[in-house]
Scaffold this motif. Structure first.
Motif, mmCIF file in Angstrom:
data_model
loop_
_atom_site.group_PDB
_atom_site.id
_atom_site.type_symbol
_atom_site.label_atom_id
_atom_site.label_comp_id
_atom_site.label_asym_id
_atom_site.label_seq_id
_atom_site.Cartn_x
_atom_site.Cartn_y
_atom_site.Cartn_z
ATOM 1 N N GLN A 141 0.832 -1.199 0.000
ATOM 2 C CA GLN A 141 0.000 0.000 0.000
ATOM 3 C C GLN A 141 0.869 1.252 0.000
ATOM 4 N N ARG A 142 1.940 1.258 0.773
ATOM 5 C CA ARG A 142 2.839 2.410 0.830
ATOM 6 C C ARG A 142 3.455 2.666 -0.547
ATOM 7 N N LYS A 143 3.868 1.591 -1.233
ATOM 8 C CA LYS A 143 4.429 1.746 -2.579
ATOM 9 C C LYS A 143 3.407 2.360 -3.526
ATOM 10 N N ARG A 144 2.185 1.873 -3.464
ATOM 11 C CA ARG A 144 1.142 2.372 -4.361
ATOM 12 C C ARG A 144 0.787 3.823 -4.065
ATOM 13 N N ILE A 145 0.754 4.182 -2.799
ATOM 14 C CA ILE A 145 0.487 5.575 -2.423
ATOM 15 C C ILE A 145 1.594 6.473 -2.964
ATOM 16 N N ASP A 146 2.834 6.058 -2.793
ATOM 17 C CA ASP A 146 3.970 6.840 -3.305
ATOM 18 C C ASP A 146 3.892 6.987 -4.821
ATOM 19 N N GLN A 147 3.545 5.911 -5.518
ATOM 20 C CA GLN A 147 3.422 5.963 -6.976
ATOM 21 C C GLN A 147 2.313 6.926 -7.397
ATOM 22 N N MET A 148 1.180 6.854 -6.727
ATOM 23 C CA MET A 148 0.055 7.728 -7.080
ATOM 24 C C MET A 148 0.381 9.190 -6.785
ATOM 25 N N GLU A 149 1.071 9.452 -5.690
ATOM 26 C CA GLU A 149 1.469 10.823 -5.388
ATOM 27 C C GLU A 149 2.408 11.350 -6.466
ATOM 28 N N GLY A 150 3.341 10.510 -6.908
ATOM 29 C CA GLY A 150 4.252 10.913 -7.976
ATOM 30 C C GLY A 150 3.513 11.162 -9.276
ATOM 31 N N GLU A 151 2.531 10.319 -9.570
ATOM 32 C CA GLU A 151 1.747 10.488 -10.787
ATOM 33 C C GLU A 151 0.929 11.772 -10.730
ATOM 34 N N MET A 152 0.339 12.059 -9.574
ATOM 35 C CA MET A 152 -0.445 13.284 -9.431
ATOM 36 C C MET A 152 0.441 14.513 -9.597
ATOM 37 N N GLU A 153 1.611 14.480 -8.986
ATOM 38 C CA GLU A 153 2.524 15.619 -9.091
ATOM 39 C C GLU A 153 2.991 15.799 -10.533
ATOM 40 N N GLY A 154 3.274 14.694 -11.190
ATOM 41 C CA GLY A 154 3.682 14.763 -12.588
ATOM 42 C C GLY A 154 2.596 15.332 -13.467
ATOM 43 N N THR A 155 1.352 14.984 -13.189
ATOM 44 C CA THR A 155 0.224 15.497 -13.961
ATOM 45 C C THR A 155 0.043 16.992 -13.724
ATOM 46 N N ILE A 156 0.179 17.410 -12.487
ATOM 47 C CA ILE A 156 0.026 18.828 -12.153
ATOM 48 C C ILE A 156 1.075 19.670 -12.868
ATOM 49 N N TRP A 157 2.302 19.163 -12.949
ATOM 50 C CA TRP A 157 3.392 19.926 -13.541
ATOM 51 C C TRP A 157 3.576 19.677 -15.037
ATOM 52 N N SER A 158 2.660 18.948 -15.629
ATOM 53 C CA SER A 158 2.763 18.659 -17.063
ATOM 54 C C SER A 158 2.525 19.929 -17.886
ATOM 55 N N PRO A 159 3.422 20.244 -18.815
ATOM 56 C CA PRO A 159 3.254 21.444 -19.654
ATOM 57 C C PRO A 159 1.952 21.414 -20.469
ATOM 58 N N ARG A 160 1.457 20.244 -20.764
ATOM 59 C CA ARG A 160 0.185 20.149 -21.492
ATOM 60 C C ARG A 160 -0.965 20.776 -20.703
ATOM 61 N N ARG A 161 -0.862 20.761 -19.382
ATOM 62 C CA ARG A 161 -1.940 21.273 -18.524
ATOM 63 C C ARG A 161 -1.797 22.762 -18.225
ATOM 64 N N TRP A 162 -0.685 23.380 -18.580
ATOM 65 C CA TRP A 162 -0.445 24.766 -18.221
ATOM 66 C C TRP A 162 -1.396 25.714 -18.940
ATOM 67 N N GLY A 163 -1.856 25.368 -20.094
ATOM 68 C CA GLY A 163 -2.740 26.234 -20.843
ATOM 69 C C GLY A 163 -4.192 26.166 -20.397
ATOM 70 N N GLU A 164 -4.509 25.243 -19.519
ATOM 71 C CA GLU A 164 -5.923 25.092 -19.082
ATOM 72 C C GLU A 164 -6.265 26.044 -17.971
#
Length: 60
Positions: free
Chosen positions: A37-60
């Motif tokens: 569970q800890r591994k999966r939480i860490d992975q999801m947090e990394g994925e969320m952070e990556g999505t937030i900082w994605s340049p594709r999302r900056w224009g929205e």
């Protein structure tokens, strides 16, 4: 994280202090689940952070 460390420590203590196969198996399985569970939480947090900082999302 504190609670996670505490529960893992308690599960290990029980595991170390029993010779009952069923109890040892249950304690080990519980430890494995918590660690997975800890591994999966860490992975999801990394994925969320990556999505937030994605340049594709900056224009929205």
């Amino acid at each position: 994280m504190e609670k996670e460390a505490w529960i893992l420590q308690e599960l290990q203590r029980i595991y170390d202090n029993t010779s009952n196969y069923n109890v040892r198996t249950l304690m080990k399985a519980a430890q494995d689940i918590i660690e997975e569970q800890r591994k999966r939480i860490d992975q999801m947090e990394g994925e969320m952070e990556g999505t937030i900082w994605s340049p594709r999302r900056w224009g929205e």
